[in-house]
Design a protein around this motif. Structure first.
Motif, short mmCIF file in Angstrom:
data_model
loop_
_atom_site.label_atom_id
_atom_site.label_comp_id
_atom_site.label_asym_id
_atom_site.label_seq_id
_atom_site.Cartn_x
_atom_site.Cartn_y
_atom_site.Cartn_z
N TYR A 175 -34.81 34.35 9.89
CA TYR A 175 -34.27 33.34 8.97
C TYR A 175 -35.11 32.07 9.04
N LEU A 176 -35.51 31.67 10.24
CA LEU A 176 -36.39 30.51 10.37
C LEU A 176 -37.68 30.72 9.57
N GLY A 177 -38.24 31.93 9.63
CA GLY A 177 -39.44 32.22 8.85
C GLY A 177 -39.19 32.14 7.36
N GLU A 178 -38.03 32.62 6.92
CA GLU A 178 -37.68 32.53 5.50
C GLU A 178 -37.57 31.07 5.06
N VAL A 179 -36.97 30.25 5.91
CA VAL A 179 -36.81 28.83 5.58
C VAL A 179 -38.16 28.13 5.56
N TYR A 180 -39.00 28.40 6.58
CA TYR A 180 -40.30 27.74 6.62
C TYR A 180 -41.13 28.11 5.39
N ALA A 181 -41.15 29.39 5.06
CA ALA A 181 -41.96 29.83 3.91
C ALA A 181 -41.42 29.25 2.61
N ARG A 226 -26.42 35.94 3.43
CA ARG A 226 -25.28 36.11 4.33
C ARG A 226 -25.38 35.25 5.57
N TYR A 227 -26.37 34.36 5.60
CA TYR A 227 -26.54 33.51 6.79
C TYR A 227 -25.54 32.36 6.75
N PRO A 246 -22.25 30.40 9.70
CA PRO A 246 -21.72 30.47 11.06
C PRO A 246 -20.96 31.75 11.39
N ARG A 247 -20.54 32.51 10.38
CA ARG A 247 -19.81 33.76 10.61
C ARG A 247 -20.77 34.96 10.43
N LEU A 248 -21.89 34.83 11.09
CA LEU A 248 -23.01 35.73 10.86
C LEU A 248 -22.72 37.18 11.27
N LEU A 249 -21.81 37.37 12.22
CA LEU A 249 -21.54 38.72 12.72
C LEU A 249 -20.59 39.51 11.84
N LEU A 296 -26.11 26.79 14.01
CA LEU A 296 -25.28 27.50 13.02
C LEU A 296 -24.36 26.55 12.27
N CYS A 297 -23.72 25.64 13.00
CA CYS A 297 -22.80 24.70 12.36
C CYS A 297 -23.55 23.66 11.54
N GLY A 298 -24.76 23.32 11.97
CA GLY A 298 -25.55 22.32 11.24
C GLY A 298 -26.19 22.86 9.99
N ASP A 299 -26.34 24.18 9.91
CA ASP A 299 -27.00 24.79 8.75
C ASP A 299 -26.06 25.01 7.58
N ALA A 300 -24.83 25.38 7.86
CA ALA A 300 -23.90 25.73 6.77
C ALA A 300 -22.47 25.50 7.25
N GLY A 301 -21.62 25.15 6.31
CA GLY A 301 -20.23 24.89 6.64
C GLY A 301 -19.45 26.18 6.89
N ALA A 302 -18.31 26.04 7.54
CA ALA A 302 -17.41 27.16 7.82
C ALA A 302 -16.00 26.78 7.39
N PRO A 303 -15.14 27.76 7.11
CA PRO A 303 -13.75 27.43 6.80
C PRO A 303 -13.12 26.61 7.91
#
Length: 510
Positions: free
Chosen positions: A220-226, A246-247, A249-252, A378-385
């Motif tokens: 995912y870091l590579g996807e973001v950098y690119a 699907r990235y 905080p509820r990644l699993l 995870l929390c800094g990248d996207a919000g969660a319910p």
């Protein structure tokens, strides 16, 4: 010339013809001092007990600290350092450039990885500067630590509302601890800022473009950098591919079927070795032992040495035992399950080495820094319910399909109590000519994620390791087919003409 560029050129020509005043010189780039910094390379060994540093030194690596801004919106403000290691190319006549590494997590240390990655690259490794990076706030890079009583934010919801409420209380406590100890930096612990740091590292290394090898979260870091720096990448390998759609905080969530499959495969392996492990002579008998452990933990904590393993932790031990498809990892897991079974039967147990390490990770603060950074990213990248009832409903639905893993993968976590992200998630580019690698039975980054990314990126190619319950393939699993495909791409820069399928290695006899 595009329509926009043509219009801009005509507008400029008209302005000059009308005698408009010359354009002012662009303001200096406030980030230029970071891009042009001089790196001071030195020994990686920090002291007599620094095994990572010693391994790096033995491999010919050197280390340096790269200065980056804490907040890229305020480049003149507070700075932090990011630690990097480098094994320089020895075939300088055919040098490709720098290959930056990320081993996942988020929160995983990558500084020590160049020696084994260099070995996995075989001859092509001589043509690269292989660069390990401890991302911001990880390891040697201005470390962050929320002083948690655990190394992991994850817990099972247990079998009833009381178990869920306990896990909710822990999640709220962990979020509160991070605000208390690291609140001033939490807004800047994000994948986007790690990608910005990577581009500073690229520039400080004197590279116009970088190649990249990222595992798991590192994909995912590579996807973001690119996506943020589309002209800065050369050869990109993403191993254990996360579907960016699907990235969060509820990644699993959604990984339950892959974990059930991996558990069944391990149980068959253990059954074939019943004389060694004593867990049962067929797969169903071994799975019954796992269910017995789970049921016993629901009635009360299991005593394992100095640890108490309750219903919130026991399923997580099982989940964490399923990521590597090899005899060594399977054997460690079998011994751990045997210990848990004995404890469930009321016996005094001294945990095996693997189980002792796992319980130390889950039930003490010895790895607090890892869990802190992983959660903060995870929390800094996207919000969660934010409503606990959302998670409770999801747990109940998932439990009906998978009583063991569903309450883990759908449970509440600290992100429900976190401050909202400072930035919106990155819009990932529509296409990237990358080499994707994934095992069909990967229980962490499930194969469907790699298939989704391959579908979104028609210029990419997918290397499938078929029939293995393996997380991370290149240089880890031992597939000569997968390793050779990756190395051929790194050597030539040419992707395979078509997708590649590699068979799992034959299972050894019991």
């Amino acid at each position: 010339m595009t329509g926009f560029a043509a219009s801009a050129a005509l507008a400029l020509a008209s302005a000059l013809a009308l005698g408009a005043p010359p354009a002012t010189t662009d303001a200096p780039d406030p980030s230029a001092r970071y891009h042009h910094q001089h790196l001071s390379w030195k020994s990686c060994v920090l002291g007599p007990d620094d095994d990572t540093g010693k391994d790096l030194q033995k491999a010919g690596a050197q280390c340096a600290d790269v200065t980056v801004p804490l907040d890229y919106d305020d480049p003149g403000g507070r700075t932090i350092t990011v630690a990097v290691s480098r094994i320089k190319a020895t075939d300088t006549a055919h040098r490709v450039g720098a290959l930056l590494l990320n081993s996942g997590g988020p929160g995983g240390q990558t500084l020590g990885d160049p020696p084994w990655v260099r070995a996995a690259m075989k001859g092509v490794g001589k043509r690269y500067d292989v660069v390990g990076v401890d991302p911001r706030f990880v390891g040697r890079s201005t470390p962050l630590d929320c002083h948690w009583p655990t190394g992991s934010q994850f817990r099972s919801a247990g079998h009833d509302r009381a178990g869920f409420d306990r896990s909710t209380g822990l999640a709220e406590e962990l979020a509160r601890d991070c605000r208390t100890y690291e609140g001033d930096v939490l807004p800047y612990v994000t994948t986007r800022n790690t990608a910005r740091d990577m581009d500073v590292i690229r520039a400080a290394l004197g590279e116009r473009r970088i190649s990249y090898l990222g595992y798991s979260y590192g994909s995912y870091l590579g996807e973001v950098y690119a996506s943020m720096f589309p002209k800065r990448t050369d050869r990109v390998v993403l191993d254990g591919v996360i579907d960016p759609g699907r990235y969060n905080p509820r990644l699993l969530r959604g990984a339950e079927p892959a974990n059930r499959h991996a558990l069944r495969d391990w149980a068959a392996w253990a059954a074939a070795r019943d004389p060694a492990y004593g867990l049962g002579g067929d797969r169903d008998a071994v799975l019954a032992v796992v269910r017995r452990i789970e049921a016993a933990a629901e009635h009360g904590p299991l005593r394992i040495g100095g640890y108490e393993v309750d219903e919130n932790v026991a399923p997580l031990v099982v989940l964490n035992g399923l990521s590597q498809d090899d005899d060594s990892a399977y054997g460690d897991f079998a011994r751990g399950i045997r210990d848990l079974r004995d404890a469930a039967d009321g016996k005094a147990v001294t945990p095996s080495a693997w189980l002792a390490d796992m319980l130390g990770f889950l039930l003490t603060g010895s790895d607090s820094a890892y869990g802190s950074v992983q959660t903060a990213v995870l929390c800094g990248d996207a919000g969660a319910p934010r409503d606990p009832e959302t998670y409770w409903r999801d747990v109940q639905r998932a439990r009906a399909q998978d009583p063991l893993f569903g309450p883990v993968t759908n449970n509440i976590g600290p992100c429900a109590f976190w401050d909202p992200p400072r930035e919106r998630p990155t819009t990932i580019r529509d296409d990237l000519p990358a080499l994707l690698v994934n095992a069909t039975g990967d229980p962490r980054t499930v194969y469907q994620g790699a298939q989704a990314v391959r579908g979104d990126w028609p210029s990419s190619r997918l290397v499938t390791l078929r029939g293995a319950d393996q997380h991370a393939v290149f240089g880890v699993y031992g597939s000569s087919c997968a390793d050779a495909t990756v190395n051929a791409y790194l050597a030539t820069g040419r992707l395979p003409a078509t997708d590649v399928t590699c068979a799992a290695r034959p299972a050894p006899a019991p």
